[in-house]
Scaffold this motif. Sequence first.
Motif, PDB file in Angstrom:
ATOM      1  N   ILE A   1       9.577   4.302  -5.287  1.00 43.74           N
ATOM      2  CA  ILE A   1       9.286   4.108  -3.728  1.00 43.74           C
ATOM      3  C   ILE A   1       8.391   3.537  -3.435  1.00 43.74           C
ATOM      4  O   ILE A   1       8.248   2.575  -2.458  1.00 43.74           O
ATOM      5  CB  ILE A   1       9.467   5.660  -3.107  1.00 43.74           C
ATOM      6  N   ALA A   2       7.009   3.652  -4.090  1.00 44.71           N
ATOM      7  CA  ALA A   2       5.758   2.789  -3.933  1.00 44.71           C
ATOM      8  C   ALA A   2       6.067   1.279  -4.286  1.00 44.71           C
ATOM      9  O   ALA A   2       5.683   0.356  -3.527  1.00 44.71           O
ATOM     10  CB  ALA A   2       4.627   3.077  -4.860  1.00 44.71           C
ATOM     11  N   ARG A   3       6.916   0.974  -5.301  1.00 41.73           N
ATOM     12  CA  ARG A   3       7.446  -0.395  -5.466  1.00 41.73           C
ATOM     13  C   ARG A   3       8.363  -1.162  -4.298  1.00 41.73           C
ATOM     14  O   ARG A   3       8.443  -2.396  -4.067  1.00 41.73           O
ATOM     15  CB  ARG A   3       8.346  -0.756  -6.642  1.00 41.73           C
ATOM     16  N   VAL A   4       8.962  -0.197  -3.739  1.00 48.33           N
ATOM     17  CA  VAL A   4       9.780  -0.747  -2.402  1.00 48.33           C
ATOM     18  C   VAL A   4       8.938  -0.657  -1.289  1.00 48.33           C
ATOM     19  O   VAL A   4       9.324  -1.650  -0.547  1.00 48.33           O
ATOM     20  CB  VAL A   4      11.068   0.277  -2.249  1.00 48.33           C
ATOM     21  N   ALA A   5       8.112   0.210  -1.181  1.00 47.71           N
ATOM     22  CA  ALA A   5       7.327   0.049   0.326  1.00 47.71           C
ATOM     23  C   ALA A   5       6.455  -1.177   0.376  1.00 47.71           C
ATOM     24  O   ALA A   5       6.026  -1.830  -0.607  1.00 47.71           O
ATOM     25  CB  ALA A   5       6.640   1.475   0.363  1.00 47.71           C
ATOM     26  N   THR A   6       5.856  -1.204   1.422  1.00 49.56           N
ATOM     27  CA  THR A   6       5.019  -2.412   1.962  1.00 49.56           C
ATOM     28  C   THR A   6       4.062  -1.927   2.785  1.00 49.56           C
ATOM     29  O   THR A   6       3.869  -0.861   3.273  1.00 49.56           O
ATOM     30  CB  THR A   6       5.754  -3.441   2.467  1.00 49.56           C
ATOM     31  N   LYS A   7       3.068  -3.014   3.186  1.00 49.37           N
ATOM     32  CA  LYS A   7       2.207  -2.468   4.125  1.00 49.37           C
ATOM     33  C   LYS A   7       2.518  -2.566   5.432  1.00 49.37           C
ATOM     34  O   LYS A   7       1.814  -1.733   6.424  1.00 49.37           O
ATOM     35  CB  LYS A   7       0.918  -3.591   4.018  1.00 49.37           C
ATOM     36  N   ASN A   8       4.052  -2.971   5.627  1.00 46.43           N
ATOM     37  CA  ASN A   8       4.564  -2.558   7.116  1.00 46.43           C
ATOM     38  C   ASN A   8       5.242  -1.203   7.064  1.00 46.43           C
ATOM     39  O   ASN A   8       5.323  -0.682   7.889  1.00 46.43           O
ATOM     40  CB  ASN A   8       5.247  -3.719   7.340  1.00 46.43           C
ATOM     41  N   THR A   9       5.816  -1.015   5.779  1.00 48.34           N
ATOM     42  CA  THR A   9       6.499   0.328   5.852  1.00 48.34           C
ATOM     43  C   THR A   9       6.193   0.813   4.653  1.00 48.34           C
ATOM     44  O   THR A   9       6.393   0.677   3.483  1.00 48.34           O
ATOM     45  CB  THR A   9       8.166  -0.250   5.561  1.00 48.34           C
ATOM     46  N   GLY A  10       5.456   1.804   4.982  1.00 44.86           N
ATOM     47  CA  GLY A  10       4.803   2.959   4.073  1.00 44.86           C
ATOM     48  C   GLY A  10       5.372   4.044   3.557  1.00 44.86           C
ATOM     49  O   GLY A  10       6.751   4.044   3.764  1.00 44.86           O
ATOM     50  N   VAL A  11       5.006   5.013   2.998  1.00 35.25           N
ATOM     51  CA  VAL A  11       5.634   6.139   2.435  1.00 35.25           C
ATOM     52  C   VAL A  11       4.977   7.537   3.004  1.00 35.25           C
ATOM     53  O   VAL A  11       3.911   7.751   3.228  1.00 35.25           O
ATOM     54  CB  VAL A  11       5.222   6.403   0.969  1.00 35.25           C
ATOM     55  N   PHE A  12       6.129   8.251   3.333  1.00 32.15           N
ATOM     56  CA  PHE A  12       5.756   9.950   3.600  1.00 32.15           C
ATOM     57  C   PHE A  12       6.358  10.518   2.498  1.00 32.15           C
ATOM     58  O   PHE A  12       7.413  10.474   2.224  1.00 32.15           O
ATOM     59  CB  PHE A  12       6.387  10.271   4.947  1.00 32.15           C
ATOM     60  N   MET A  13       5.509  11.293   1.627  1.00 31.88           N
ATOM     61  CA  MET A  13       5.943  11.974   0.481  1.00 31.88           C
ATOM     62  C   MET A  13       5.864  13.366   0.794  1.00 31.88           C
ATOM     63  O   MET A  13       4.719  13.923   0.761  1.00 31.88           O
ATOM     64  CB  MET A  13       5.259  11.471  -0.471  1.00 31.88           C
ATOM     65  N   GLU A  14       7.026  14.114   0.858  1.00 34.26           N
ATOM     66  CA  GLU A  14       7.106  15.540   0.762  1.00 34.26           C
ATOM     67  C   GLU A  14       6.958  16.203  -0.242  1.00 34.26           C
ATOM     68  O   GLU A  14       7.836  15.712  -1.436  1.00 34.26           O
ATOM     69  CB  GLU A  14       8.458  15.975   1.538  1.00 34.26           C
ATOM     70  N   ILE A  15       6.278  17.139  -0.809  1.00 35.39           N
ATOM     71  CA  ILE A  15       6.097  17.836  -2.193  1.00 35.39           C
ATOM     72  C   ILE A  15       7.022  19.112  -1.761  1.00 35.39           C
ATOM     73  O   ILE A  15       6.961  19.877  -0.910  1.00 35.39           O
ATOM     74  CB  ILE A  15       4.781  18.337  -2.270  1.00 35.39           C
ATOM     75  N   LYS A  16       8.304  18.987  -2.483  1.00 32.93           N
ATOM     76  CA  LYS A  16       9.464  19.830  -2.241  1.00 32.93           C
ATOM     77  C   LYS A  16       9.316  20.991  -3.241  1.00 32.93           C
ATOM     78  O   LYS A  16       9.021  20.867  -4.364  1.00 32.93           O
ATOM     79  CB  LYS A  16      10.634  18.951  -2.715  1.00 32.93           C
TER      80      LYS A  16
END
Length: 409
Positions: A144-159
């Motif tokens: 997901i870090a490879r897909v994300a950008t400085k415009n579209t970041g990451v919300f990561m839930e520890i599941k």
Amino acid sequence: MKKRFSLALTTAITAGALSVGAFAAPAAFATDSLFGTPESEQPVVIGHRGAAGTAPENTVAAFKDGRTSGADFIEADVQLSADGVPFLFHDDTPKRTTNVEEVFPGRENDPITSFTWAELQQLDAGSYFSEKFAGEKIPHFNDIARVATKNTGVFMEIKSPKNSPGVEKVVADALHNDPAWIKLVEAGKVEILSFDPESNMRFAELAPEIPLQQLSSTVPDSATLAQIATFADSVGTSYRTLDQAGVDRVKAAGLEIGVYTVNDTDAMEESAAMGVQRITGDYPIQFERYLDGVKPFPASRGLVVTDSVNDVPGNDIQPEKGEHIIITNTGKTRVDVSGYYVRDAANNLLHIGEGYVIEPGASLQVFTGPGTNTDTKYFNGESVAILNNGGEAVGFWSANHTLLDTFAN
């Protein structure tokens, strides 16, 4: 560094379903409607599990849909495989969203964390959604870090952190050491979240510089919020349980507030009107179109979902009058809806049979259970109820898999 407090808080936060959040709050809303509002007046939009309404959840395809939408963030769920590899997957078992019954017969109800990374990579995580996505794999945490950008970041839930001991350190180490994650962190485009306060506190100690969100199915009382504020930056909760008092209580504690899982524009408008700063939903493409002042469903031809009758008196799938969805033609021309279908958030499908046409101004009721088909009613004949009594969210699709409308109640 945020302070840590008593683990007694665990019992004060109820369990729920998903995520939201961004660290900086946008400006106050200046108009009665979000349609076509300036970007500074829009809520932060987060694509749930990537873009779970238009692609198989927690796959690279869904992450790319979320990125293409222009959403501010894409959300995903991280767990650890049996051999310690971080991967992105929501459920506790592989049954609902993979072909595990074909690949590993008898293991469909085993914990997803009991599979090794090599075993997880043998599963198809896309075909359950549609054949278009056949072959989609369960992603590695770093994908997901490879897909994300400085415009579209990451919300990561520890599941389900209890099923993945040590997952907080694995995530923190990646954010500190992997170049793709470092770039996102430096841009302020990563936030960690969990329903488990103990997990959030562990993560806060490992990476106090990363914005942190506490998830809760309802807004806690003021005393609990004050405790949350010692280690987290925001609270995420269900929009269905939220009221103005809850919003005010969160903000009074010095925390920001977001809601999940918002799947139609009416619910987005209502949430924003209460002062909610970020909104997580399965349809970020459609939300972003709406916010940009563009029709979110350009191919709808006037077809809209006008109601989900998900809690009827008596048995939900009683013959002739059980739970159902109502489709209305608000356009000026008749529409042949043969083969059209409704998909709920859990990927249950309700189909419309051949030969059904909805005239302008008319409606069609699409039932889960058995009954006698008529010009205005179609029965799927299923034996198990699928629509949630406490509130349902659905997407309405054409026979050629074009999304025509969404609805939530």
